[in-house]
Structures are given as C-alpha cells and as structure tokens.
Design a protein around this motif. Structure first.
Motif, short mmCIF file in Angstrom:
data_model
loop_
_atom_site.label_atom_id
_atom_site.label_comp_id
_atom_site.label_asym_id
_atom_site.label_seq_id
_atom_site.Cartn_x
_atom_site.Cartn_y
_atom_site.Cartn_z
N PHE A 46 -5.16 9.01 -0.47
CA PHE A 46 -4.51 8.20 0.57
C PHE A 46 -4.97 8.64 1.95
O PHE A 46 -5.28 7.80 2.81
CB PHE A 46 -3.00 8.33 0.44
N LEU A 47 -5.05 9.94 2.19
CA LEU A 47 -5.49 10.43 3.48
C LEU A 47 -6.94 10.03 3.76
O LEU A 47 -7.30 9.69 4.90
CB LEU A 47 -5.34 11.96 3.55
N ALA A 48 -7.77 10.06 2.71
CA ALA A 48 -9.16 9.62 2.87
C ALA A 48 -9.22 8.14 3.23
O ALA A 48 -10.07 7.71 4.03
CB ALA A 48 -9.95 9.91 1.60
N THR A 49 -8.33 7.35 2.64
CA THR A 49 -8.27 5.93 2.97
C THR A 49 -7.89 5.73 4.42
O THR A 49 -8.47 4.89 5.13
CB THR A 49 -7.27 5.21 2.05
N ARG B 259 -7.26 -10.00 14.69
CA ARG B 259 -7.11 -10.36 13.28
C ARG B 259 -7.55 -9.23 12.35
O ARG B 259 -6.91 -8.96 11.33
CB ARG B 259 -7.93 -11.63 13.00
N LEU B 260 -8.63 -8.57 12.70
CA LEU B 260 -9.10 -7.45 11.89
C LEU B 260 -8.11 -6.29 11.92
O LEU B 260 -7.92 -5.60 10.91
CB LEU B 260 -10.48 -6.99 12.37
N ALA B 261 -7.48 -6.07 13.06
CA ALA B 261 -6.48 -5.00 13.16
C ALA B 261 -5.31 -5.27 12.22
O ALA B 261 -4.77 -4.35 11.59
CB ALA B 261 -5.99 -4.87 14.60
N GLU B 262 -4.89 -6.53 12.13
CA GLU B 262 -3.81 -6.87 11.20
C GLU B 262 -4.22 -6.54 9.78
O GLU B 262 -3.41 -6.02 8.99
CB GLU B 262 -3.46 -8.35 11.32
N GLY B 263 -5.46 -6.84 9.42
CA GLY B 263 -5.94 -6.53 8.08
C GLY B 263 -5.97 -5.04 7.81
O GLY B 263 -5.58 -4.59 6.71
N LEU B 264 -6.42 -4.25 8.76
CA LEU B 264 -6.45 -2.80 8.60
C LEU B 264 -5.04 -2.23 8.47
O LEU B 264 -4.78 -1.32 7.66
CB LEU B 264 -7.18 -2.16 9.78
N PHE B 265 -4.13 -2.75 9.28
CA PHE B 265 -2.73 -2.31 9.21
C PHE B 265 -2.15 -2.61 7.84
O PHE B 265 -1.50 -1.75 7.22
CB PHE B 265 -1.92 -3.01 10.30
N ALA C 63 -0.41 -1.19 2.21
CA ALA C 63 -0.55 -1.39 0.77
C ALA C 63 -0.88 -0.08 0.07
O ALA C 63 -0.35 0.22 -1.01
CB ALA C 63 -1.63 -2.44 0.48
N HIS C 64 -1.74 0.72 0.69
CA HIS C 64 -2.09 2.01 0.09
C HIS C 64 -0.93 2.99 0.17
O HIS C 64 -0.80 3.88 -0.70
CB HIS C 64 -3.34 2.58 0.75
N TRP C 65 -0.10 2.89 1.20
CA TRP C 65 1.12 3.71 1.28
C TRP C 65 2.04 3.40 0.10
O TRP C 65 2.55 4.31 -0.57
CB TRP C 65 1.82 3.48 2.61
N GLU D 275 1.18 2.12 -2.71
CA GLU D 275 0.49 2.59 -3.91
C GLU D 275 0.70 4.09 -4.09
O GLU D 275 0.89 4.57 -5.22
CB GLU D 275 -1.00 2.27 -3.78
N LEU D 276 0.68 4.84 -2.99
CA LEU D 276 0.90 6.29 -3.07
C LEU D 276 2.29 6.61 -3.60
O LEU D 276 2.44 7.40 -4.54
CB LEU D 276 0.71 6.92 -1.69
N ILE D 277 3.33 6.03 -3.00
CA ILE D 277 4.68 6.39 -3.42
C ILE D 277 4.97 5.89 -4.84
O ILE D 277 5.73 6.51 -5.58
CB ILE D 277 5.74 5.90 -2.42
N GLN D 278 4.33 4.79 -5.23
CA GLN D 278 4.45 4.32 -6.61
C GLN D 278 3.85 5.35 -7.56
O GLN D 278 4.48 5.73 -8.56
CB GLN D 278 3.72 2.99 -6.76
N ALA D 279 2.64 5.81 -7.26
CA ALA D 279 1.97 6.79 -8.14
C ALA D 279 2.75 8.09 -8.21
O ALA D 279 2.88 8.69 -9.29
CB ALA D 279 0.56 7.04 -7.64
N LEU D 280 3.30 8.54 -7.07
CA LEU D 280 4.07 9.78 -7.07
C LEU D 280 5.32 9.66 -7.93
O LEU D 280 5.66 10.59 -8.68
CB LEU D 280 4.46 10.16 -5.64
N LEU D 281 6.00 8.53 -7.83
CA LEU D 281 7.22 8.35 -8.62
C LEU D 281 6.91 8.30 -10.11
O LEU D 281 7.61 8.93 -10.92
CB LEU D 281 7.95 7.09 -8.18
#
Length: 210
Positions: free
Chosen positions: A11-14, A42-48, A53-55, A57-63
């Motif tokens: 996640f940190l690498a992402t 528009r690109l900033a919205e996509g990056l945000f 989404a990856h956040w 994904e992280l808490i899902q994987a941890l749980l």
C-alpha cells in the motif's frame, strides 16, 4: 515479514507511485505542457480515488488475514484442526464476504471494518484504537463521495466541507469549484490537498501495521 506487513508495504509503495504520478502531471502543465488545467483536475480525482480504493483493499486484507490467524478470533477459536494449510483464510473470507460475495460487493468502509473486527476477533485487535488521522479520514470520505457518487447529497456535503475549517474557501473560491480543482489548487496543513490525503493514508496504514 508477516503477511500484514507485506500488505502495508504494498500500500505504501502504491502511495509513492501515485504521488510520483501526480508530480509528473503537475510538472507538465501550461501552454507548452502535455496537460491543460482541466486535465490536471480530472487526473487528480482519479489519483485520489485510486488511493482510496487501495486503502479499502488494505483494511479488507488485514481483516481477512487477522481473522484467519488470530488465536482468539472466531475461526481459530472454533476450529481446532484444519485439513489443509490455506483453510483458515478461505473460511475467514467466506465469513466476511457472506452474503454479498460474489454477486455484489461488500462495503469496506473503515467504520464497518472496525465493527466487524469487534465481532469476529479477540480483544485488543489492531482496529481497536482510533486511527491517528480518523477525523481527517472522514473528511476524505466526503471528498471521495463527491467524486464517486455525484449525488446532490454528496455534493452538498463536499461544499459544506470545503467552506468549513481547515479549508475555509470563500465565496469567490467556490465559484466553478470541482473536486479535482480543490485537490490541486488548495492547501491542507501547508501541502496540496491531494498530497496531504496521501500522507493521511500513510499515517493511518503505519498505525494499523507499525
């Protein structure tokens, strides 16, 4: 390295990658640049949204992994012997994804993840203590909803957010505001809003997996 540490580092690498991409976009603006200012927004919205989404994904994987491994959690406490090595994680996934998976999605909002952890894990699990940037994560959720939902309610919530502290946008600054423009044109703790959002994710992730 534990599987939880691996999830955190990925996640940190992402976040590092997304921040680097933002830097490239911001450095390619102007008359002779690759991107216009609307492109930038528009690109900033996509990056945000990608970071958000990856956040989740992280808490899902941890749980899932905590439920599979925690000796005092529901899975390990109730099943004394597993036939194969991967069984605890598969059981944990089936418990946590049911009944939505796979036809629809499970909501991995942090508050719900914390609640489910309290139900299925033993006392003192990683989600027990408050995140260091919990209030700021809630602000980010309102920003996220304004991009992802496009509903009147989400947009009004976003406008109220940016008018209030710590942003305090004036009536003039609100004219023509979009989420992307807000992310790249205004500051939060002496940094651009989008970069501070990446920092908040990083600090919360390091809290969950020190």
């Amino acid at each position: 390295m534990s599987i939880q540490t691996k999830h955190r580092d990925e996640f940190l690498a992402t976040l590092d990658h997304l921040s680097a991409v933002y830097g490239k976009v911001a450095g390619s603006l102007g008359r002779n640049g690759l991107f216009t200012f609307p492109d930038h927004h528009r690109l900033a919205e996509g990056l945000f949204l990608s970071a958000w989404a990856h956040w989740e994904e992280l808490i899902q994987a941890l749980l899932v992994d905590d439920l599979a491994e925690d000796p005092s959690g529901f899975v390990q406490a109730d099943v004394k012997k597993f036939r194969v090595k991967g069984a605890p994680r598969r059981i944990a996934e089936r418990i946590l994804y049911h009944p939505d998976h796979p036809s629809t999605f499970v909501n991995w909002d942090y508050g719900l993840v914390k609640s489910r952890a309290g139900t299925f894990l033993g006392q003192g699990h990683r989600f027990t203590s408050a995140l260091p940037r919990a209030n700021d994560l809630e602000k980010m959720k309102r920003i996220r909803n304004a991009v992802a939902h496009k509903s009147d309610r989400a947009w009004e919530s976003f406008k109220n957010l940016v008018r209030d502290q710590p942003f305090s946008l004036t009536t003039g600054q609100m004219k023509g505001i979009t989420v992307g423009r807000f992310l790249v044109s205004h500051n939060w703790n002496q940094d651009r809003v989008i970069r501070e959002c990446f920092t908040i994710h990083r600090q919360n992730a390091m809290h969950l997996v020190p």
